[in-house]
Design a protein around this motif. Structure first.
Motif, short mmCIF file in Angstrom:
data_model
loop_
_atom_site.label_atom_id
_atom_site.label_comp_id
_atom_site.label_asym_id
_atom_site.label_seq_id
_atom_site.Cartn_x
_atom_site.Cartn_y
_atom_site.Cartn_z
N UNK A 45 0.83 -1.20 0.00
CA UNK A 45 0.00 0.00 0.00
C UNK A 45 0.87 1.26 0.00
N UNK A 46 0.23 2.39 -0.29
CA UNK A 46 0.94 3.66 -0.23
C UNK A 46 1.43 3.93 1.19
N UNK A 47 0.65 3.55 2.18
CA UNK A 47 1.10 3.76 3.56
C UNK A 47 2.30 2.87 3.90
N UNK A 48 2.42 1.68 3.27
CA UNK A 48 3.62 0.86 3.46
C UNK A 48 4.85 1.59 2.94
N UNK A 49 4.72 2.14 1.72
CA UNK A 49 5.85 2.87 1.13
C UNK A 49 6.20 4.08 1.98
N UNK A 50 5.19 4.82 2.38
CA UNK A 50 5.47 6.02 3.15
C UNK A 50 5.97 5.69 4.56
N UNK A 51 5.65 4.49 5.07
CA UNK A 51 6.23 4.08 6.35
C UNK A 51 7.74 3.92 6.20
N UNK A 52 8.19 3.35 5.07
CA UNK A 52 9.62 3.22 4.82
C UNK A 52 10.28 4.60 4.74
N UNK A 53 9.63 5.54 4.09
CA UNK A 53 10.17 6.89 4.00
C UNK A 53 10.17 7.55 5.39
N UNK A 54 9.14 7.25 6.19
CA UNK A 54 9.09 7.78 7.54
C UNK A 54 10.25 7.21 8.37
N UNK A 55 10.54 5.93 8.24
CA UNK A 55 11.68 5.32 8.95
C UNK A 55 12.98 5.97 8.50
N UNK A 56 13.09 6.22 7.20
CA UNK A 56 14.28 6.91 6.67
C UNK A 56 14.47 8.25 7.37
N UNK A 57 13.40 9.03 7.44
CA UNK A 57 13.50 10.34 8.05
C UNK A 57 13.77 10.27 9.54
N UNK A 58 13.18 9.28 10.19
CA UNK A 58 13.40 9.13 11.63
C UNK A 58 14.84 8.71 11.92
N UNK A 59 15.35 7.74 11.14
CA UNK A 59 16.74 7.32 11.32
C UNK A 59 17.70 8.47 11.03
N UNK A 60 17.42 9.20 9.98
CA UNK A 60 18.24 10.36 9.63
C UNK A 60 18.28 11.36 10.79
N UNK A 61 17.12 11.67 11.32
CA UNK A 61 17.05 12.66 12.39
C UNK A 61 17.68 12.19 13.68
N UNK A 62 17.33 10.98 14.11
CA UNK A 62 17.83 10.48 15.40
C UNK A 62 19.34 10.33 15.39
N UNK A 63 19.89 9.88 14.25
CA UNK A 63 21.33 9.63 14.18
C UNK A 63 22.13 10.86 13.79
N UNK A 64 21.46 11.96 13.40
CA UNK A 64 22.20 13.14 12.98
C UNK A 64 23.06 13.70 14.11
N UNK A 65 22.49 13.81 15.30
CA UNK A 65 23.27 14.31 16.43
C UNK A 65 24.41 13.36 16.78
N UNK A 66 24.17 12.05 16.66
CA UNK A 66 25.23 11.07 16.92
C UNK A 66 26.37 11.25 15.92
N UNK A 67 26.01 11.42 14.64
CA UNK A 67 27.03 11.65 13.62
C UNK A 67 27.81 12.91 13.92
N UNK A 68 27.12 13.97 14.35
CA UNK A 68 27.80 15.21 14.70
C UNK A 68 28.77 15.04 15.85
N UNK A 69 28.38 14.27 16.86
CA UNK A 69 29.27 14.02 17.99
C UNK A 69 30.48 13.19 17.57
N UNK A 70 30.27 12.23 16.66
CA UNK A 70 31.39 11.41 16.17
C UNK A 70 32.38 12.23 15.36
N UNK A 71 31.88 13.26 14.67
CA UNK A 71 32.79 14.15 13.93
C UNK A 71 33.77 14.81 14.88
N UNK A 72 33.28 15.23 16.05
CA UNK A 72 34.15 15.88 17.03
C UNK A 72 35.29 14.94 17.43
#
Length: 410
Positions: A45-72
């Motif tokens: 379904x379209x909601x299945x596809x958009x769930x994958x995109x939602x997971x993408x955005x959530x993983x991107x957001x949650x891990x962004x601060x972690x990636x920034x800390x690892x850069x330091x």
């Protein structure tokens, strides 16, 4: 002009960051073009596809601060190169998907992790480190503008490949383009050799991760900006994910979706340059509020009437101008508040809010469409929240606590 000529030694770094950002955002932004064919072919379904995109955005957001800390701790190079490689892997998994699981892993998990290392936060941090403060906002606007070129190439290419050879070929074409992120990331990561400038007196980031986190959590201008960033993500990802489906629902030519995304990318170049220039001169937080209000007004005028090719392209052009102007403004504001050392991490914290909004825009829009058979309620919610966020952001940008006012008068 003399300032820009003085930047000649760091041009390879800036161009590498811009190309990496261009491909990272452009390819990901155009995935919605494959949704109609992909969902039919895989019987999801379209909601299945958009769930994958939602997971993408959530993983991107949650891990962004972690990636920034690892850069330091480790520098930019391992993060940028690892993220670029994972982007290619994610697209390869998506192209080979036979069901929902690989769509979720490829387009969701892998691309989400990759974006935390290759998209706006780290690309802007690279550019901020490479240039002096008096041209930083303008350079950030330029990097973001060049970063907008990806959708100009990706959207029409993806649509043409999907129409001619199927969605899998379109995704494979995207994976081939994504290989260009590897050399771009290598050049961008040369910024590791540039030492951090001395800390300015007005920066409040502190000397440790804990101090930086406490400073961010208690700094009201940052908290307001981060909360308003939620609405930014919700509006933008709702459009990139659902505009192709909305136009198909209205009986429009499928190529119009690609043209609209291309127009967004093209006018994004102008908008990014403009808001980078404007941020060098005016209050960055007030400019953010103006963007959120303007987007909401444009969304309202577009969705209250049935779309036509002309209105769609005009809408896409105006939205494109307002699209990534938030990027140089947010990055510049964080650098001014907390300094360059903590910019990747603290900008990543703000981006968590942005990506929670993106998750809601992608998945929530799909759920409302599946339940109601239209996008009416979805766009109305987006407009209402956008107006509210913009008004609060402007009001707070203009307001000063009594203690600050007294200091200014003294």
């Amino acid at each position: 002009m003399a300032d820009l000529r003085a930047l000649r030694p760091v041009w390879p770094i800036l161009l590498g960051a811009a190309l990496m950002l261009s491909l990272s955002l452009g390819l990901r932004q155009s995935l919605g073009l494959f949704a109609p064919q992909l969902t039919r072919d895989l019987a999801i379904s379209m909601s299945d596809f958009t769930f994958a995109i939602a997971v993408q955005n959530l993983a991107w957001g949650v891990l962004q601060a972690v990636a920034g800390a690892l850069v330091v701790k480790y520098g930019f190079r391992p993060l940028l190169l690892g993220g670029a490689a994972l982007y290619v892997v994610g697209l390869a998994l998506l192209a080979s998907a036979q069901g929902f699981l690989l769509v979720l892993i490829g387009a969701g998990v892998c691309l989400g992790i990759s974006m935390s290392c290759t998209a706006s936060a780290l690309a802007n941090s690279v550019a901020s480190r490479a240039v002096p403060a008096h041209v930083r906002s303008l350079v950030l606007g330029g990097v973001t503008a060049v970063g907008s070129l990806g959708s100009l190439l990706a959207a029409p290419l993806g649509q043409a490949l999907a129409e001619g050879f199927g969605w899998r070929t379109g995704v494979i074409g995207f994976a081939i383009l994504a290989l260009g992120m590897l050399p771009a990331a290598w050049f961008a990561s040369k910024v590791d050799a540039i030492p951090l400038p001395a800390t300015s007196a007005h920066e409040i980031g502190g000397t440790s991760v804990g101090q930086a986190l406490r400073a961010a959590a208690t700094h009201a201008p940052f908290v307001v900006m981060a909360c308003a960033y939620f609405v930014c993500g919700m509006q933008l990802v709702f459009l990139t994910t659902h505009l192709p489906s909305y136009l198909a629902l209205c009986g429009m030519d499928p190529m119009l979706s690609a043209q609209a995304l291309g127009a967004i990318g093209g006018f994004n170049i102008l908008g990014s340059f403009f808001f980078g220039w404007a941020g060098q001169r005016w209050n960055k937080l007030a400019l953010l509020g103006i963007i959120y209000i303007s987007r909401s007004i444009v969304l309202t005028f577009y969705f209250i009437a049935p779309p036509t090719p002309t209105t769609t392209l005009i809408f896409a052009s105006i939205m494109g101008f307002l699209w990534l102007g938030v990027s140089p403004l947010t990055a510049g504001a964080v650098a001014e508040m907390f300094g360059l050392r903590w910019q990747p991490m603290i900008q990543g914290i703000a981006f968590v809010s942005h990506q929670l909004g993106s998750c809601l825009g992608a998945f929530g829009g799909g759920v409302l469409y599946d339940a109601l058979g239209s996008y009416t309620l979805a766009w109305q919610i987006g407009v209402s929240l956008g107006l509210t966020a913009g008004i609060v952001q402007i009001a707070f940008a203009l307001w000063r606590p009594p203690s600050q006012s007294a200091v200014a008068m003294g």
